[in-house]
Design an enzyme around this catalytic site. Sequence first.
Site, PDB file in Angstrom:
ATOM      1  N   GLU A 184      30.896 -21.819 -66.590  1.00 31.38           N
ATOM      2  CA  GLU A 184      29.471 -21.441 -67.194  1.00 31.38           C
ATOM      3  C   GLU A 184      29.595 -20.279 -68.044  1.00 31.38           C
ATOM      4  O   GLU A 184      29.115 -20.164 -69.206  1.00 31.38           O
ATOM      5  CB  GLU A 184      28.483 -21.383 -66.039  1.00 31.38           C
ATOM      6  CG  GLU A 184      28.788 -22.856 -65.046  1.00 31.38           C
ATOM      7  CD  GLU A 184      28.237 -24.770 -65.917  1.00 31.38           C
ATOM      8  OE1 GLU A 184      28.185 -24.554 -66.977  1.00 31.38           O
ATOM      9  OE2 GLU A 184      27.969 -25.525 -65.205  1.00 31.38           O
ATOM     10  N   HIS A 250      29.657 -30.861 -70.007  1.00 29.56           N
ATOM     11  CA  HIS A 250      29.361 -32.129 -68.286  1.00 29.56           C
ATOM     12  C   HIS A 250      29.445 -33.310 -68.991  1.00 29.56           C
ATOM     13  O   HIS A 250      29.663 -33.681 -67.096  1.00 29.56           O
ATOM     14  CB  HIS A 250      27.923 -31.672 -68.761  1.00 29.56           C
ATOM     15  CG  HIS A 250      27.332 -30.093 -67.872  1.00 29.56           C
ATOM     16  ND1 HIS A 250      28.062 -28.909 -69.086  1.00 29.56           N
ATOM     17  CD2 HIS A 250      27.241 -29.065 -67.172  1.00 29.56           C
ATOM     18  CE1 HIS A 250      27.698 -27.684 -68.532  1.00 29.56           C
ATOM     19  NE2 HIS A 250      27.707 -28.325 -67.046  1.00 29.56           N
ATOM     20  N   HIS A 267      33.132 -28.492 -59.871  1.00 26.13           N
ATOM     21  CA  HIS A 267      31.998 -28.301 -60.798  1.00 26.13           C
ATOM     22  C   HIS A 267      32.196 -27.792 -62.304  1.00 26.13           C
ATOM     23  O   HIS A 267      32.703 -28.267 -63.380  1.00 26.13           O
ATOM     24  CB  HIS A 267      30.554 -28.612 -60.473  1.00 26.13           C
ATOM     25  CG  HIS A 267      29.376 -28.401 -61.739  1.00 26.13           C
ATOM     26  ND1 HIS A 267      29.031 -29.587 -62.341  1.00 26.13           N
ATOM     27  CD2 HIS A 267      28.472 -27.257 -62.357  1.00 26.13           C
ATOM     28  CE1 HIS A 267      28.123 -29.524 -63.360  1.00 26.13           C
ATOM     29  NE2 HIS A 267      27.970 -27.891 -63.498  1.00 26.13           N
TER      30      HIS A 267
END
Length: 364
Positions: A184, A250, A267
């Site tokens: 991220e 994403h 994730h």
Amino acid sequence: MRRLTVALVERSYPILIGGGLLSRADLILPFLRTPRVALVSNTTVAPLYLDVLARGLEKVGVGITPIILPDGEAYKNSESLNRIYDALLAGRCDRSTTIIALGGGVIGDLAGFAAATYQRGVPFVQIPTTLLSQVDSSVGGKTGINHPRGKNMIGAFWQPKLVLADTDTLKTLPDRELSAGLAEVIKYGLIRDLSFLEWLEANLEGLLARDGELLAQAIERSCANKAEVVAADEYETVSEGGRALLNLGHTFGHAIEAGLGYGEWLHGEAVAAGTVMAAELSHRLGWLSVADVGRVRALLRRAGLPVTGPDLGAARYLELMSHDKKVVSGRMRLVLLQVLGEAVTHAAAPREEIVAAIEACCRE
Ligand code: NAD
Ligand code: GLY
């Protein structure tokens, strides 16, 4: 200590970043409406960090209702939410009680949604303890839980009053979780901050070695980027660009998470492989060069992240991607890169190019 502001007029709030902040109850006290908090954490984080936080708060006269949940994405559900409501009611928490989330993104999202809904909304403070939550999920007010039919499908926008990121907590974070957070961090460089991307390329080894100063710099720059995006498009309603750009990689990544079963890949790992797919598609649309795609892949790989996706088959990817929340009236909007450091939302990528990008990124 570093200090940033998320500028949202009457809902503006500070982000404080630095070492040793967990014991600094003086930083939290001004943001409490009354000296009463419910402290939500989990069975992994609470034994490590709840005491130091609670002792500091108790010393300045704050009453605490601790709420400790089981650890894991599998518990980001309505059952855990009900456990929070039950504990709040049993502890006679009222509308002026502040809910504090102490943990990673799962606890932050859950506690935040409880804060948004308990007695129609109570004050909320985020104390994120993973890199991912310090650079992303604690900032911007997205809260929620998973539904058996989809991740983050039930939720609310509910901004915290304060985000307190103690970088010392990252010392106990497993390596795999640190890498997932770096996915991220790298995202911000790719979507809107080329000089940050270059800084990351130069400092990645130091970040992986958990150099406190470098981590604090990376968290500050990431949060500054997120704060600007959120201030411009709090509710993700801007149709071109806006907050949706934070979702680079994403849509592909969610397909990987769902296709493998949640929890198989973290994730951030799925986002990393998804980011390579988005970069590859951007190349196929004539935007990124082969060298640019190689640069994206190399940085993610150096961060310890997967750069190829699991071979689910392109048709399955497309099917799973069609459930993404960015799909509007049946059109899949993808976040792509026009150049490194500049992302766009794009709803016109030909299906055969999406398929080709997926297939190219499911093998080395
Ligand atoms: P997580 O909350 O599951 O934390 C990862 C693991 O690290 C957990 O086992 C946790 O107990 C443990 N942990 C946390 N802090 C630790 C520490 N300091 N030392 C040792 N172990 C520690 O995962 P995450 O990556 O922080 O967050 C992922 C979640 O965040 C997902 O549910 C995702 O949907 C959500 N998310 C939300 C937003 C948002 O804007 N709200 C953005 C990105 C992700
Ligand atoms: N993590 C994406 C967002 O906050 O919008």
